[in-house]
Design a protein around this motif. Structure first.
Motif, PDB file in Angstrom:
ATOM      1  N   MET A  43       0.829  -1.209   0.000  1.00  0.00           N
ATOM      2  CA  MET A  43       0.000   0.000   0.000  1.00  0.00           C
ATOM      3  C   MET A  43       0.861   1.255   0.000  1.00  0.00           C
ATOM      4  N   LEU A  44       1.938   1.253   0.769  1.00  0.00           N
ATOM      5  CA  LEU A  44       2.849   2.390   0.802  1.00  0.00           C
ATOM      6  C   LEU A  44       3.471   2.625  -0.573  1.00  0.00           C
ATOM      7  N   ALA A  45       3.863   1.553  -1.247  1.00  0.00           N
ATOM      8  CA  ALA A  45       4.434   1.680  -2.588  1.00  0.00           C
ATOM      9  C   ALA A  45       3.395   2.217  -3.574  1.00  0.00           C
ATOM     10  N   LEU A  50       1.428   6.802  -6.822  1.00  0.00           N
ATOM     11  CA  LEU A  50       0.417   7.800  -7.186  1.00  0.00           C
ATOM     12  C   LEU A  50       0.929   9.221  -6.975  1.00  0.00           C
ATOM     13  N   ILE A  51       1.659   9.439  -5.891  1.00  0.00           N
ATOM     14  CA  ILE A  51       2.237  10.771  -5.649  1.00  0.00           C
ATOM     15  C   ILE A  51       3.262  11.101  -6.730  1.00  0.00           C
ATOM     16  N   TYR A  52       4.110  10.130  -7.058  1.00  0.00           N
ATOM     17  CA  TYR A  52       5.109  10.326  -8.113  1.00  0.00           C
ATOM     18  C   TYR A  52       4.432  10.627  -9.453  1.00  0.00           C
ATOM     19  N   ALA A  53       3.376   9.865  -9.774  1.00  0.00           N
ATOM     20  CA  ALA A  53       2.671  10.071 -11.045  1.00  0.00           C
ATOM     21  C   ALA A  53       2.026  11.446 -11.089  1.00  0.00           C
ATOM     22  N   GLY A  54       1.492  11.910  -9.951  1.00  0.00           N
ATOM     23  CA  GLY A  54       0.915  13.253  -9.921  1.00  0.00           C
ATOM     24  C   GLY A  54       1.960  14.326 -10.171  1.00  0.00           C
ATOM     25  N   PHE A  74      -2.488   4.155 -13.807  1.00  0.00           N
ATOM     26  CA  PHE A  74      -3.238   2.939 -14.121  1.00  0.00           C
ATOM     27  C   PHE A  74      -2.547   1.709 -13.530  1.00  0.00           C
ATOM     28  N   ALA A  75      -1.229   1.619 -13.674  1.00  0.00           N
ATOM     29  CA  ALA A  75      -0.492   0.475 -13.138  1.00  0.00           C
ATOM     30  C   ALA A  75      -0.588   0.415 -11.620  1.00  0.00           C
ATOM     31  N   ALA A  76      -0.509   1.575 -10.965  1.00  0.00           N
ATOM     32  CA  ALA A  76      -0.613   1.603  -9.505  1.00  0.00           C
ATOM     33  C   ALA A  76      -1.999   1.175  -9.049  1.00  0.00           C
ATOM     34  N   LEU A  77      -3.024   1.623  -9.754  1.00  0.00           N
ATOM     35  CA  LEU A  77      -4.391   1.244  -9.382  1.00  0.00           C
ATOM     36  C   LEU A  77      -4.645  -0.240  -9.601  1.00  0.00           C
ATOM     37  N   VAL A  78      -4.198  -0.780 -10.730  1.00  0.00           N
ATOM     38  CA  VAL A  78      -4.380  -2.214 -10.993  1.00  0.00           C
ATOM     39  C   VAL A  78      -3.607  -3.038  -9.975  1.00  0.00           C
ATOM     40  N   GLY A  79      -2.381  -2.636  -9.685  1.00  0.00           N
ATOM     41  CA  GLY A  79      -1.589  -3.345  -8.671  1.00  0.00           C
ATOM     42  C   GLY A  79      -2.254  -3.309  -7.310  1.00  0.00           C
ATOM     43  N   GLY A  80      -2.812  -2.154  -6.952  1.00  0.00           N
ATOM     44  CA  GLY A  80      -3.515  -2.037  -5.670  1.00  0.00           C
ATOM     45  C   GLY A  80      -4.748  -2.908  -5.601  1.00  0.00           C
ATOM     46  N   ILE A  81      -5.498  -2.958  -6.690  1.00  0.00           N
ATOM     47  CA  ILE A  81      -6.696  -3.811  -6.723  1.00  0.00           C
ATOM     48  C   ILE A  81      -6.315  -5.275  -6.569  1.00  0.00           C
ATOM     49  N   ILE A  82      -5.292  -5.693  -7.276  1.00  0.00           N
ATOM     50  CA  ILE A  82      -4.860  -7.095  -7.174  1.00  0.00           C
ATOM     51  C   ILE A  82      -4.324  -7.389  -5.777  1.00  0.00           C
TER      52      ILE A  82
END
Length: 97
Positions: A43-45, A50-54, A74-82
């Motif tokens: 979760m921290l990663a 997301l902060i880096y992408a922003g 998109f990659a961070a969100l998909v990784g978080g969902i999985i």
């Protein structure tokens, strides 16, 4: 035809369901703590990504170059969902349904 029905009845008898109930092994609490720590790190990663992408999105818009940061989001969100649904996914895979 009767032999076919008899064979089908024998197959259904052979395909009985086997119930397996998982039990926690000795020292399982330590493994559960480890999985909790790993989940926290994931979760921290994801938050860091997301902060880096922003920040990258702002920089790309300011520079006027190609915008590639939505891929990171998109990659961070998909990784978080999985990562957050890993328990449900493994439960479905192991229990078969």
């Amino acid at each position: 035809m009767t032999t076919l029905l008899s064979a089908a009845r024998d197959v259904t008898v052979l395909a009985q369901e086997i119930k397996i109930t998982p039990t926690r092994p000795p020292g399982g609490d330590k493994l559960t703590n480890l999985v909790g720590y790993l989940s926290w790190l994931v979760m921290l990663a994801g938050i860091a990504a997301l902060i880096y992408a922003g920040g990258k999105f702002g920089w790309e818009r300011w520079q006027g170059g190609a915008v590639e940061s939505p891929k990171i989001v998109f990659a961070a969100l998909v990784g978080g969902i999985i990562a957050t649904s890993a328990g449900v996914i493994m439960n479905a895979a192991v229990s078969g349904g």
